[in-house]
Design a protein around this motif. Structure first.
Motif, short mmCIF file in Angstrom:
data_model
loop_
_atom_site.label_atom_id
_atom_site.label_comp_id
_atom_site.label_asym_id
_atom_site.label_seq_id
_atom_site.Cartn_x
_atom_site.Cartn_y
_atom_site.Cartn_z
N ALA A 295 42.78 14.20 41.15
CA ALA A 295 43.99 14.18 41.97
C ALA A 295 43.73 14.76 43.35
O ALA A 295 44.24 14.28 44.37
N ARG B 14 50.64 7.22 44.43
CA ARG B 14 49.97 7.80 43.26
C ARG B 14 49.58 6.74 42.24
O ARG B 14 49.22 7.10 41.13
N LEU C 136 46.03 7.13 40.82
CA LEU C 136 45.95 8.23 39.85
C LEU C 136 46.60 7.84 38.53
O LEU C 136 46.14 8.25 37.46
#
Length: 936
Positions: free
Chosen positions: A416, A428, A431
């Motif tokens: 991250a 994101r 991720l």
């Protein structure tokens, strides 16, 4: 510093084997020690025959002598014989002293020691009647028996309590007392001595040789010592390993001095030499099965780039070198199950990597850093599997939880960090794909390991990680707040693993991770403005995962019999679940509908807890239902404040319908529960609905324009119904639970119901209770009808077995007092409505009100007199007399001020007429009955 570390690690490495050997030796010697103890006679057994040898003296004179010995007095005189002067406790005759008996130091009863009695000095004869001092009891021997001396038992040496067991002191003591101590100390002292000698010689200018030759000489000596130690590896293993470690340590110091202190070689050759020495030491450790030597090599290998650093910050070279070291660790793990080596490699690799990432990482270095992170993750993904593979067949369930759960935790957090600033627009989504990929990877590993015998725990651990990362992918696709979720899931996994293996460290670490997850989530609450959808937003998902982690930890703790640990985890998870409900309602629900939504969430939470309780009973689950019902009371007040009544606002009635349905189902799930939680939940359930219906009745009367009397009646009506059902239809109230299980709550429910009715009844006495739109009639108005009904129910309760005995005896008095107060209030209301006097403080001061009270009270007193006299009830007659005396006092103190008007005159006349009638009909109290005379 590396030498000191290796010393400590060597001690720790052999600690378990030495402790096991000592335990076996003690176990082998225990039977012999117990046999020796049983065969050894005690001092008390030796003294017992002598103590039993002295028979009991029974003659009267001997008894008197014994009493005199104890009290210090003279002999007991016979009748008529003058008593001689008593001797002192220590001197009975001139020059004669008697030493008191000595106490034996041994445990047990005191044994007197015989003392020699010296002969009296020559002098005048003793007076007549004087008795010589008696011998001690131990010195008197029965006739025909030889005297025996009782020797006291030898004093046992006092055993001191063992000192507190300090693990650090124990380790230091063991290092200096176990193993080849001379070589351990010798190597340390030799290193310090060589360093001091070199420094001294250098300071004094004694060395004329160049520094290159000096260092070469030291290196040659170290190589010679290393060769000698290698040859002694079989004959003297401890000496050889210690000498090998010391020699390689000297060689590393030589390389460090040549590079850092004197600049004789460049960084590249120095680093290469250090790598060669570390690799050689690792090879020696594997060949000789020397864990301590391998640990020393690993420490030196990870520290070499630090002490040989040039400050250029070439992370590719650093991580390439660490990749080689970790490859060596994986290779060693293939052959050896050395857990400490794996942990040290993990700690140094990710620790130094994290420090570098915090201080020197930039988004431009992502491409050159990401491959190393992936490689290190794969290394330590394989190490726990290899560790389990090298374990014995029956011990493979001993999972290395630090690496199993710590590797994805740290690697995902670093991932991250690497993606921060790299992803376009702060998205994101990459991720989230990483989390999904990890979930798939761990699911595959779990599927493969669960199919093999001996890898069940490891496979289950990977299955938990797979579910956790797959769940984590959802909030990561919406927001960046993922660290808290990872901590919560990993914490739950560690708690489960610690419970499964019976180890406290994983349990503590798991609880700490869940706490850190909460801290991380609270720290990121400043970005809640980005939450665009209710429930499906990162904040809600993070809170949900923390709650589920706590509840899962509680479930695992209870499954393993750890109820004391399960309760804190359950309360933690429940608190986060409640926080999630409040946060989402506060964030996405309109202000007018928030109490309705929270009421529905409370009902849902209680129902879920009740369903779980039905399958896996636990006291905390029943009390959760109780808490959900209890939370509905303030929510009802909130509804009343927001939209005037609980059932209003468009969704209020719907929320209460859902609450009623789920509440009944929750009580049905608790049907067979005998714990206090189920009873408390049903008790709150009984009291909640009268409260809600009372608020609704008050609003209904006000909304319809009805008078205050209707409002009071509608407020009291639900409580009247509760009291009536509690008295005569208890089975209706007990539904859906069994009547017998709820029977113990009957008395508290009636107590509280009548307490509320009494408070409302007394409050209604001070109000006019207008029955608009109807006309007011005494006792035929809704307010006073409700009061009459409450009084009747109260009297019925006091006459039943469910009331306390003291109140049962006061039943008649309560009825009389209640009727008197209600009649007085009705009289004042009649004055208010029919006399046109306002309901305020001036009402009581008016002559009409006072005259009316005088007449009514007088009539009551007269009725008490007459009925008591006719029926022979002396108590009733006396009560009427007391009331008439009160009215007389009222006439004298209050009504005399109104004699100037007609009403005042009427009050006096009415009292006089009534007293006259009583004087004619019942002038005297009835006679006492035989029972009353006997009691009097």
């Amino acid at each position: 510093m590396p030498v000191l570390l290796i010393v400590a690690l060597v001690s720790l490495a052999g600690l378990k084997q030495r402790v096991a050997a000592l335990e076996q030796a003690l176990a082998a010697r225990a039977p012999a020690m117990r046999q020796d103890e049983s065969a050894r006679p005690s001092a008390f057994h030796a003294a017992a025959p002598a103590a039993r040898a002295a028979p009991e003296e029974t003659d009267e004179r001997t008894l008197a002598e014994r009493m005199r010995d104890q009290a210090g007095s003279g002999p007991t005189p016979a009748a008529g014989v003058p008593t001689p002067k008593a001797a002192s406790p220590t001197t009975d005759a001139p020059g004669t002293s008697v030493t008191p008996p000595e106490m034996s130091p041994a445990a047990g009863p005191a044994v007197p020691r015989p003392q020699p009695v010296p002969a009296p000095p020559p002098g005048p004869a003793s007076p007549a009647g004087a008795v010589p001092p008696p011998l001690p009891a131990a010195a008197r021997v029965p006739r025909g028996e030889a005297p025996s001396a009782v020797s006291p038992a030898p004093r046992q040496p006092r055993r001191e309590a063992p000192a507190a067991d300090n693990p650090v002191l124990r380790m230091v003591k063991r290092w200096f007392t176990v193993g080849n101590v001379p070589v351990k100390i010798g190597v340390l002292v030799l290193l310090a001595g060589v360093a001091a000698l070199l420094k001294y010689a250098s300071d004094q200018g004694l060395f004329v040789l160049p520094m290159e030759l000096r260092l070469a000489g030291v290196a040659a000596a170290a190589l010679g010592a290393l060769a000698f130690a290698w040859r002694r590896r079989d004959s003297n293993r401890s000496f050889a390993l210690s000498l090998q470690g010391g020699a390689i340590g000297v060689l590393l110091l030589v390389v460090f001095a040549a590079f850092k202190l004197y600049g004789m070689i460049d960084a590249g050759p120095a680093f290469a030499l250090s790598v060669m020495l570390v690799a050689g030491m690792g090879l020696l450790a594997v060949l000789q099965d020397a864990k301590a030597l391998a640990v020393f090599a690993l420490l030196a290998g990870f520290l070499a780039p630090i002490w040989l650093s040039t400050g250029q910050g070439n992370h590719v070279a650093l991580f390439s070198y660490y990749a080689l070291l970790n490859a060596a660790i994986v290779a060693i793990a293939w052959f050896k199950a050395w857990r400490i080596l794996n942990l040290l490699g993990f700690a140094f690799t990710f620790g130094i990597g994290t420090v570098w990432g915090v201080g020197a990482y930039l988004p431009g270095k992502y491409a050159s850093t990401q491959p190393f992170l992936a490689l290190f993750f794969l290394f330590y993904l394989a190490v726990p599997i290899l560790f389990a593979r090298r374990r014995p067949e029956g011990r493979r369930d001993l999972v290395d939880g630090c690496l199993v759960f710590g590797t994805p935790l740290v690697a995902f957090a670093l991932q991250a960090g690497l993606l921060q600033g790299v992803m376009a627009g702060g998205s994101r989504l990459p991720l989230a794909f990483c989390a999904l990929g990890l979930g798939v990877l761990y699911a595959g590993l779990a599927w493969a390991l669960l199919r093999r015998a001996g890898y069940t725990v490891l496979g289950q651990s990977y299955a938990i990680l797979a579910v956790g990362f797959a769940t984590l992918a959802v909030p990561l696709a919406l927001s960046a707040r993922a660290t808290a979720s990872v901590f919560a899931l990993e914490g739950a996994g560690l708690v489960w693993l610690g419970l499964r293996q019976g180890r406290w460290l994983p349990r503590f670490t798991g609880a700490l991770l869940q706490l850190l997850a909460a801290v991380a989530l609270l720290a990121g609450l400043d970005a809640v403005g980005a939450d665009a959808r209710a429930l499906f937003n990162p904040t809600a998902m993070g809170m949900l995962l923390i709650a589920l982690a706590g509840l899962a930890s509680a479930w695992a703790a209870r499954a393993h019999g750890q109820d004391g640990l399960a309760l804190p985890f359950y309360l933690w998870g429940l608190a986060w679940w409640a926080g999630l409900c409040v946060h989402e309602v506060q964030r996405f629900v309109e202000a007018a509908v928030r109490p309705d939504a929270l009421l529905a969430m409370a009902a849902l939470s209680g129902w879920i807890a009740a369903e779980v309780q039905r399958r896996r009973p636990a006291p905390a689950l029943a009390f959760t239902v109780f808490a959900a019902f209890l939370a509905a009371a303030p929510l009802a007040l909130w509804q009343d404040a927001v939209h005037a009544h609980p059932f209003g606002g468009g969704y209020g009635a719907l929320a209460w319908v859902a609450f009623a349905a789920l509440g009944l189902r929750s009580l049905g799930c608790l049907r067979g529960d005998d714990d206090g939680g189920a009873g408390a939940a049903q008790f709150v359930w009984w009291l909640l609905w009268p409260c809600v219906l009372s608020m609704e009745g008050h609003w209904l009367a006000a909304d319809a324009g009805l008078g205050q009397g209707w409002q009071v009646a509608l407020v009291m009506l639900p409580w009247l119904a509760l009291a009536a059902l509690g008295l005569w239809r208890w089975s209706w109230l007990a539904f859906p639970r069994e009547e017998e299980r709820a029977a113990r709550l009957r008395v508290p429910v009636l107590w509280l119901a009548f307490a509320v009715l009494a408070a409302a009844w007394l409050a209604a006495l001070t109000r006019p209770l207008p029955p608009a739109p109807l006309a007011w009639l005494p006792w035929l108005n809704p307010g006073e009808l409700a009061q009459l009904l409450a009084l009747a129910l109260g009297v019925a309760w006091l006459g039943s077995e469910h009331a306390p005995a003291g109140l049962q005896r006061a039943r008649i008095g309560v009825l009389a007092l209640g009727g008197f107060l209600l009649l007085s209030a009705t009289t004042l209301r009649g004055v208010h409505y029919w006399g046109g006097i306002g309901w305020n403080a001036g009402l009581l001061s008016s002559s009409l009100a006072q005259t009316s009270l005088t007449v009514v009270w007088s009539v009551l007193g007269v009725l008490g007199w007459i009925i008591g006299s006719r029926r022979g009830r002396r108590g009733l007659w006396l009560a009427g007399a007391v009331l008439m005396a009160v009215v007389l006092a009222k006439l004298v103190l209050v009504d005399r001020s109104h004699l100037g008007n007609l009403t005042g005159i009427v009050s006096f006349m009415a009292y006089g007429v009534l007293c006259t009638i009583v004087g004619y009909l019942a002038p005297a109290p009835p006679r006492l009955t035989a029972v009353e005379e006997a009691q009097a």
